[in-house]
Design an enzyme around this catalytic site. Structure first.
Site, PDB file in Angstrom:
ATOM      1  N   ILE A  82       0.858  -1.179   0.000  1.00 20.54           N
ATOM      2  CA  ILE A  82       0.000   0.000   0.000  1.00 20.54           C
ATOM      3  C   ILE A  82       0.895   1.231   0.000  1.00 20.54           C
ATOM      4  O   ILE A  82       1.780   1.358   0.850  1.00 20.54           O
ATOM      5  CB  ILE A  82      -0.925   0.036   1.233  1.00 20.54           C
ATOM      6  CG1 ILE A  82      -1.811  -1.212   1.267  1.00 20.54           C
ATOM      7  CG2 ILE A  82      -1.783   1.306   1.213  1.00 20.54           C
ATOM      8  CD1 ILE A  82      -2.799  -1.307   0.144  1.00 20.54           C
ATOM      9  N   SER A  84       2.092   4.674   0.997  1.00 16.98           N
ATOM     10  CA  SER A  84       1.912   5.171   2.358  1.00 16.98           C
ATOM     11  C   SER A  84       1.036   6.414   2.450  1.00 16.98           C
ATOM     12  O   SER A  84       0.260   6.563   3.400  1.00 16.98           O
ATOM     13  CB  SER A  84       3.274   5.438   3.010  1.00 16.98           C
ATOM     14  OG  SER A  84       4.008   6.394   2.265  1.00 16.98           O
ATOM     15  N   LYS A  85       1.137   7.341   1.492  1.00 16.05           N
ATOM     16  CA  LYS A  85       0.283   8.528   1.577  1.00 16.05           C
ATOM     17  C   LYS A  85      -1.177   8.148   1.396  1.00 16.05           C
ATOM     18  O   LYS A  85      -2.058   8.681   2.080  1.00 16.05           O
ATOM     19  CB  LYS A  85       0.686   9.574   0.541  1.00 16.05           C
ATOM     20  CG  LYS A  85      -0.154  10.859   0.656  1.00 16.05           C
ATOM     21  CD  LYS A  85       0.281  11.940  -0.309  1.00 16.05           C
ATOM     22  CE  LYS A  85      -0.590  13.175  -0.175  1.00 16.05           C
ATOM     23  NZ  LYS A  85      -0.197  14.256  -1.107  1.00 16.05           N
ATOM     24  N   CYS A 183      12.395   8.257  -0.628  1.00 14.79           N
ATOM     25  CA  CYS A 183      11.137   7.835  -1.232  1.00 14.79           C
ATOM     26  C   CYS A 183      11.312   7.674  -2.740  1.00 14.79           C
ATOM     27  O   CYS A 183      11.911   8.515  -3.402  1.00 14.79           O
ATOM     28  CB  CYS A 183      10.036   8.844  -0.918  1.00 14.79           C
ATOM     29  SG  CYS A 183       8.480   8.512  -1.774  1.00 14.79           S
ATOM     30  N   ASP A 190      13.981   8.812   4.110  1.00 10.16           N
ATOM     31  CA  ASP A 190      13.411   7.821   5.025  1.00 10.16           C
ATOM     32  C   ASP A 190      14.536   7.350   5.933  1.00 10.16           C
ATOM     33  O   ASP A 190      15.560   6.848   5.457  1.00 10.16           O
ATOM     34  CB  ASP A 190      12.828   6.628   4.250  1.00 10.16           C
ATOM     35  CG  ASP A 190      11.649   7.008   3.372  1.00 10.16           C
ATOM     36  OD1 ASP A 190      10.813   7.795   3.829  1.00 10.16           O
ATOM     37  OD2 ASP A 190      11.578   6.516   2.228  1.00 10.16           O
ATOM     38  N   HIS A 222      10.420   1.368   1.521  1.00  8.44           N
ATOM     39  CA  HIS A 222      10.991   0.655   2.661  1.00  8.44           C
ATOM     40  C   HIS A 222      11.072  -0.849   2.406  1.00  8.44           C
ATOM     41  O   HIS A 222      12.111  -1.496   2.646  1.00  8.44           O
ATOM     42  CB  HIS A 222      10.137   0.867   3.922  1.00  8.44           C
ATOM     43  CG  HIS A 222       9.907   2.292   4.302  1.00  8.44           C
ATOM     44  ND1 HIS A 222       9.251   3.192   3.499  1.00  8.44           N
ATOM     45  CD2 HIS A 222      10.214   2.969   5.437  1.00  8.44           C
ATOM     46  CE1 HIS A 222       9.175   4.365   4.106  1.00  8.44           C
ATOM     47  NE2 HIS A 222       9.763   4.261   5.281  1.00  8.44           N
ATOM     48  N   GLY A 252       3.829  11.117   8.613  1.00  2.09           N
ATOM     49  CA  GLY A 252       2.385  11.233   8.541  1.00  2.09           C
ATOM     50  C   GLY A 252       1.665  10.324   9.524  1.00  2.09           C
ATOM     51  O   GLY A 252       0.557   9.870   9.253  1.00  2.09           O
TER      52      GLY A 252
END
Length: 277
Positions: A82, A84-85, A183, A190, A222, A252
């Site tokens: 998924i 992340s944002k 990212c 990160d 990641h 976030g």
């Protein structure tokens, strides 16, 4: 057509929905990056991606806000990750959503995330009254960062990894807090800590630390970084057993902690939050 990172909400202005909107989740297939690593067919590892959400809120049926900390466990063999944002936007969509209780929220989260990833996602909610039970801790192992090394390369170079194939095999756990990648889409940094447990020819610690520092200007998600570390160590150092676990700092309100292993005795990681998270 499969979703690509460039199509995701990352780096774009986004309207923050406050009503339940599962369509905000943006799955990205794992297969592309795994093909890049030569991971076709049976994976050389199993594992999980552990997400922790610290900014989760919804309304009870009387309109009173509720808060919780959530842990999401995504199997490493799920077809999708998924973005992340989109995950954060999705969680925000509960902010003004009335639900019958924590169980109703958990069921929705499990349903939506399992559908998006293509695998069974496990969800655990820690309610406000139990926040004090959430523990902290650091990754255990011999600290690589103690080494006084000279570094002049900041992109991953697996060929610098070395191991001693002439001596008896060893079992050890090594830790570094100097992992930094960027990212894949936005280039934003990160920050993470990584734990490497293995059995096999002793890995040269200086070369391993230089290799890990080499991610400093590398753009990848990641989960993909951890799988790259696993594959590179397996290929260059040939351990019989290997586990790679990274704890990334939150962004976030979410942190992502990928864990990959090829031996069952490794056991699932504890999910203790470290000082930087």
């Amino acid at each position: 057509m499969s979703n690509s990172p460039e199509q995701s909400p990352l780096g774009k202005n986004s309207a923050y929905r406050t009503d339940y909107a599962p369509e905000l989740l943006f799955p990205i297939p794992r297969v592309g990056k795994r093909d890049e690593l030569g991971l076709s067919g049976t994976l050389p590892f199993f594992g999980v991606d552990i997400w922790n959400a610290y900014e989760l809120s919804w309304l009870n049926m009387r309109g009173k806000p509720q808060v919780a900390v959530a842990r999401f466990t995504v199997p490493a063999d799920s077809p999708n990750i998924i973005e992340s944002k989109s995950f954060k936007l999705y969680l925000n969509s509960f902010n003004q959503t009335r639900l019958g209780g924590p169980e109703a929220l958990r069921d929705l989260l499990q349903q939506d995330l399992s559908a998006a990833t293509g695998a069974n996602v496990h969800v655990v909610l820690t309610m406000q009254e139990d926040f004090g039970k959430l523990e902290m801790g650091e990754l255990e192992g011999l600290l690589l960062d103690r080494l006084d090394i000279e570094v002049d390369n900041y992109s991953p170079q697996p060929t610098i990894l070395k191991a001693n194939f002439e001596e008896a095999p060893v079992e050890e756990t090594l830790v570094s807090h100097l992992l930094k990648s960027n990212c894949l889409v936005t280039g934003q940094p990160d920050w993470g800590s990584v734990q490497i447990s293995y059995a096999g020819p002793q890995i040269d610690q200086e070369s391993l630390l230089k290799y890990l520092i080499g991610f400093r200007e590398h753009n990848e998600f990641h989960e993909q970084c951890v799988e790259r570390i696993f594959v590179d160590i397996m290929r260059e150092c040939k351990p019989s057993h290997l586990t790679v676990y990274a704890r990334y700092t939150r962004r976030g309100g979410l942190d992502i902690n990928p864990w990959r292993s090829n031996f069952t005795k490794a056991g699932r990681p504890s999910n203790l939050r470290n000082a930087r998270q």
